[in-house]
Scaffold this motif. Structure first.
Motif, PDB file in Angstrom:
ATOM      1  N   THR A  49       0.860  -1.188   0.000  1.00 38.85           N
ATOM      2  CA  THR A  49       0.000   0.000   0.000  1.00 38.85           C
ATOM      3  C   THR A  49       0.892   1.233   0.000  1.00 38.85           C
ATOM      4  O   THR A  49       1.747   1.386   0.878  1.00 38.85           O
ATOM      5  N   LEU A  50       0.713   2.083  -1.001  1.00 40.07           N
ATOM      6  CA  LEU A  50       1.481   3.316  -1.109  1.00 40.07           C
ATOM      7  C   LEU A  50       0.600   4.498  -0.722  1.00 40.07           C
ATOM      8  O   LEU A  50      -0.525   4.637  -1.215  1.00 40.07           O
ATOM      9  N   LYS A  51       1.108   5.339   0.161  1.00 40.51           N
ATOM     10  CA  LYS A  51       0.387   6.557   0.530  1.00 40.51           C
ATOM     11  C   LYS A  51       0.825   7.689  -0.396  1.00 40.51           C
ATOM     12  O   LYS A  51       2.016   7.898  -0.614  1.00 40.51           O
ATOM     13  N   MET A  52      -0.168   8.399  -0.917  1.00 40.29           N
ATOM     14  CA  MET A  52       0.107   9.454  -1.875  1.00 40.29           C
ATOM     15  C   MET A  52      -0.556  10.759  -1.434  1.00 40.29           C
ATOM     16  O   MET A  52      -1.715  10.768  -1.019  1.00 40.29           O
ATOM     17  N   LEU A  53       0.196  11.858  -1.523  1.00 41.05           N
ATOM     18  CA  LEU A  53      -0.311  13.182  -1.181  1.00 41.05           C
ATOM     19  C   LEU A  53      -0.404  14.010  -2.456  1.00 41.05           C
ATOM     20  O   LEU A  53       0.586  14.192  -3.164  1.00 41.05           O
ATOM     21  N   ASP A  54      -1.615  14.498  -2.758  1.00 42.78           N
ATOM     22  CA  ASP A  54      -1.777  15.319  -3.952  1.00 42.78           C
ATOM     23  C   ASP A  54      -2.842  16.376  -3.727  1.00 42.78           C
ATOM     24  O   ASP A  54      -3.531  16.378  -2.708  1.00 42.78           O
ATOM     25  N   PHE A  55      -2.982  17.288  -4.713  1.00 48.15           N
ATOM     26  CA  PHE A  55      -3.948  18.377  -4.595  1.00 48.15           C
ATOM     27  C   PHE A  55      -5.027  18.301  -5.671  1.00 48.15           C
ATOM     28  O   PHE A  55      -5.716  19.279  -5.951  1.00 48.15           O
ATOM     29  N   TRP A  56      -5.202  17.134  -6.294  1.00 47.44           N
ATOM     30  CA  TRP A  56      -6.203  16.992  -7.346  1.00 47.44           C
ATOM     31  C   TRP A  56      -7.550  16.642  -6.748  1.00 47.44           C
ATOM     32  O   TRP A  56      -7.745  15.548  -6.216  1.00 47.44           O
ATOM     33  N   GLN A  57      -8.492  17.570  -6.846  1.00 44.71           N
ATOM     34  CA  GLN A  57      -9.824  17.390  -6.285  1.00 44.71           C
ATOM     35  C   GLN A  57     -10.869  17.700  -7.352  1.00 44.71           C
ATOM     36  O   GLN A  57     -10.551  18.122  -8.455  1.00 44.71           O
ATOM     37  N   GLY A  58     -12.137  17.490  -7.019  1.00 46.28           N
ATOM     38  CA  GLY A  58     -13.201  17.791  -7.957  1.00 46.28           C
ATOM     39  C   GLY A  58     -13.077  16.966  -9.225  1.00 46.28           C
ATOM     40  O   GLY A  58     -12.855  15.751  -9.179  1.00 46.28           O
ATOM     41  N   GLU A  59     -13.204  17.630 -10.388  1.00 51.68           N
ATOM     42  CA  GLU A  59     -13.099  16.938 -11.668  1.00 51.68           C
ATOM     43  C   GLU A  59     -11.707  16.350 -11.852  1.00 51.68           C
ATOM     44  O   GLU A  59     -11.543  15.268 -12.420  1.00 51.68           O
ATOM     45  N   GLU A  60     -10.694  17.068 -11.381  1.00 53.11           N
ATOM     46  CA  GLU A  60      -9.335  16.543 -11.470  1.00 53.11           C
ATOM     47  C   GLU A  60      -9.165  15.307 -10.598  1.00 53.11           C
ATOM     48  O   GLU A  60      -8.418  14.391 -10.936  1.00 53.11           O
ATOM     49  N   GLY A  61      -9.856  15.308  -9.471  1.00 52.21           N
ATOM     50  CA  GLY A  61      -9.806  14.142  -8.612  1.00 52.21           C
ATOM     51  C   GLY A  61     -10.376  12.910  -9.294  1.00 52.21           C
ATOM     52  O   GLY A  61      -9.872  11.793  -9.110  1.00 52.21           O
ATOM     53  N   THR A  83      -4.326  10.957  -0.230  1.00 50.69           N
ATOM     54  CA  THR A  83      -4.742  12.036   0.658  1.00 50.69           C
ATOM     55  C   THR A  83      -4.715  13.309  -0.175  1.00 50.69           C
ATOM     56  O   THR A  83      -3.674  13.653  -0.749  1.00 50.69           O
ATOM     57  N   THR A  84      -5.850  13.990  -0.262  1.00 44.83           N
ATOM     58  CA  THR A  84      -5.914  15.198  -1.075  1.00 44.83           C
ATOM     59  C   THR A  84      -6.233  16.410  -0.209  1.00 44.83           C
ATOM     60  O   THR A  84      -7.092  16.353   0.678  1.00 44.83           O
ATOM     61  N   GLN A  85      -5.515  17.475  -0.482  1.00 42.42           N
ATOM     62  CA  GLN A  85      -5.767  18.771   0.152  1.00 42.42           C
ATOM     63  C   GLN A  85      -5.578  19.845  -0.915  1.00 42.42           C
ATOM     64  O   GLN A  85      -5.119  19.541  -2.020  1.00 42.42           O
ATOM     65  N   ASP A  86      -5.909  21.083  -0.577  1.00 41.23           N
ATOM     66  CA  ASP A  86      -5.715  22.107  -1.591  1.00 41.23           C
ATOM     67  C   ASP A  86      -4.229  22.372  -1.779  1.00 41.23           C
ATOM     68  O   ASP A  86      -3.380  21.983  -0.961  1.00 41.23           O
ATOM     69  N   TRP A  87      -3.919  23.020  -2.886  1.00 46.22           N
ATOM     70  CA  TRP A  87      -2.531  23.227  -3.292  1.00 46.22           C
ATOM     71  C   TRP A  87      -1.686  23.896  -2.208  1.00 46.22           C
ATOM     72  O   TRP A  87      -0.573  23.468  -1.920  1.00 46.22           O
ATOM     73  N   GLY A  88      -2.236  24.939  -1.580  1.00 46.51           N
ATOM     74  CA  GLY A  88      -1.480  25.663  -0.562  1.00 46.51           C
ATOM     75  C   GLY A  88      -1.137  24.788   0.630  1.00 46.51           C
ATOM     76  O   GLY A  88      -0.013  24.825   1.150  1.00 46.51           O
ATOM     77  N   GLN A  89      -2.092  23.981   1.074  1.00 40.34           N
ATOM     78  CA  GLN A  89      -1.837  23.089   2.210  1.00 40.34           C
ATOM     79  C   GLN A  89      -0.746  22.080   1.884  1.00 40.34           C
ATOM     80  O   GLN A  89       0.134  21.810   2.711  1.00 40.34           O
ATOM     81  N   VAL A  90      -0.811  21.514   0.698  1.00 44.82           N
ATOM     82  CA  VAL A  90       0.201  20.529   0.313  1.00 44.82           C
ATOM     83  C   VAL A  90       1.577  21.169   0.260  1.00 44.82           C
ATOM     84  O   VAL A  90       2.548  20.659   0.829  1.00 44.82           O
TER      85      VAL A  90
END
Length: 452
Positions: A49-61, A83-90
């Protein structure tokens, strides 16, 4: 292997914020090669299991979910936990999260000194040279894109050295959008040259409409028009060499002064949205989509056209002011790196390879986004706006006219030129003074780099 092409077959992309400045905190290490002693492309066997952090949400998600599903189908023993958060948080927390042994295996990193360079120097992200050899990335990824992922291990040089991230098979451009419905009513054609564009703006102004929808309240996004015009005056080599600190190219050789002069002329002529200093760029985009403005310079993918708007809006990459060479700012929409803390780097590298694959490019097309690295994807039908972006990217690809984002040249260049653009349009600085401020920022950073 043949290099993967930049030219794709669809349109739309990441939000404007993605292309702005990175802001990850600094690392503490003096840098190391931190390359794995061995790299294998055989990832069959144990469940991972690989944990991934990205900022792609909504349609991009949804696009990213489809990519993950495709990868997991090919590799049923590997699961991706996003795990997705907005660009600034990431961006603001990435350095600390990658330092955590229980942090993400995979993460999106931004281009430039302040994010990718800092993380490479701080030993937060893995040197991917061994995997690049195993998968053939350096043979397949075009040099103009590959340079965007490279740093020397000491973090002092961008654009060469080792590979620290792999591009996703989606691209982002800066160019000119137009509202064909407005042009048609005035008997105007979409411009093919800068001269045609300026003649159209003059006619639109006479007709009592706004030629260029623009908002300069936001410092960072106020630069999009400046960078788009810079590409019409500076050579791809000079812009690239300045951004990557290759040689001693002064900022005055990058087209920035001529671009600033053109923006000022358009402003003084009344071609920009009235009182744009009080207009946030998001409002300017909504105004443009609502028919308040015939043109807008923007990042591909930022406007979010409706099905109806895709029939009446279009995109063009104008050729340079002198000659027919097409130069344009373009990059991947996201760069995936592997944490040095990851316990499964081979599996993580397999996912990076999939992110740069034709399957991901096709998924980009299927979700209405402009792909990267592959020119043999199946095009969707019934989307004229999409077709214009395809044509623009083809021209850039054919002429190898891609240049990196100019603000990557220093950690503070976006802020500097954004502020200078606001002052320029307020009549408080000249184009020469704007360029001088950019050179001062650049020189200060070069001095800092030399010290280590």
């Amino acid at each position: 292997m043949k290099k993967r092409h930049l030219m794709g077959a669809a349109a739309a992309l990441l939000a404007t914020a993605t292309m702005l400045a990175a802001c990850a905190p600094g690392g503490s290490s003096s840098g190391s090669t931190n390359a794995p002693s061995g790299a294998s492309t055989d990832v069959s066997g144990e469940d991972v299991t690989l944990k991934m952090l990205d900022f792609w949400q909504g349609e991009e998600g949804k696009w990213m979910d489809s990519v993950v599903a495709g990868f997991e189908k090919e590799h049923p023993n590997i699961k991706i936990e996003r795990t997705t958060q907005d660009w600034g948080q990431v961006m603001n927390t990435l350095n600390l999260r990658l330092a955590d042994p229980n942090g993400p295996d995979l993460a999106l990193v931004n281009n430039g000194w302040q994010s990718m360079g800092t993380l490479a120097k701080g030993n937060r992200i893995l040197n991917l040279d061994a995997y690049a050899s195993a998968y053939g990335w350096k043979d397949e990824i075009p040099t103009t894109i590959l340079r965007q992922e490279q740093f020397t291990a000491d973090g002092k040089q961008m654009g060469n050295g080792s590979l620290y991230a792999v591009p996703a098979a989606r691209s982002s451009l800066i160019g000119l959008y137009y509202n064909k419905a407005i042009l048609d009513k005035l008997g105007l054609q979409p411009p093919k040259t800068l001269d045609e564009f300026e003649k159209a703006c003059a006619a639109i102004k006479v007709a009592g409409q706004v030629p260029i929808s623009y908002g300069s309240q936001d410092k960072g996004s106020s630069t999009v028009i400046l960078f788009a015009l810079q590409d019409l005056y500076g050579s791809a080599k000079d812009i690239g060499d300045f951004v990557y600190s290759s040689g001693s190219v002064p900022i005055t050789s990058t087209g920035i002064t001529q671009a600033a002069a053109a923006v000022k002329k358009w402003n003084d002529t009344g071609w920009l949205t009235p009182n744009h200093a009080g207009v946030p760029f998001a409002d300017a985009m909504n105004n443009f989509l609502g028919g308040k403005g015939a043109f807008q310079f923007n990042y591909t993918g930022s406007l979010g056209f409706s099905a109806a708007q895709k029939q009446t809006f279009g995109y063009v990459q104008l050729p340079q002011a002198s000659g027919d060479q097409v130069v344009g700012t373009g990059s991947t929409v996201g760069n995936l790196a592997i944490s040095t803390k990851s316990k499964h780097p081979d599996a993580a590298a397999a996912f990076l390879d999939y992110m740069a694959s034709k399957a991901t490019a096709q998924a980009s097309v299927d979700h209405g986004y402009l792909p990267l690295l592959h020119n043999d994807v199946q095009e969707p039908s019934g989307n004229p706006e999409l077709a214009t972006e395809i044509a623009a990217q083809k021209k850039l690809d054919e002429g190898n006219g891609f240049v990196p984002y100019f603000d990557w040249s220093t950690p503070t260049m976006l802020d500097t030129l954004g502020g200078q653009t606001q002052l320029l349009l307020a009549g408080k600085v000249t184009p020469d003074q704007l360029a001088a401020a950019g050179q001062k920022d650049y020189d200060a950073f070069q001095t800092q780099r030399a010290k280590g």
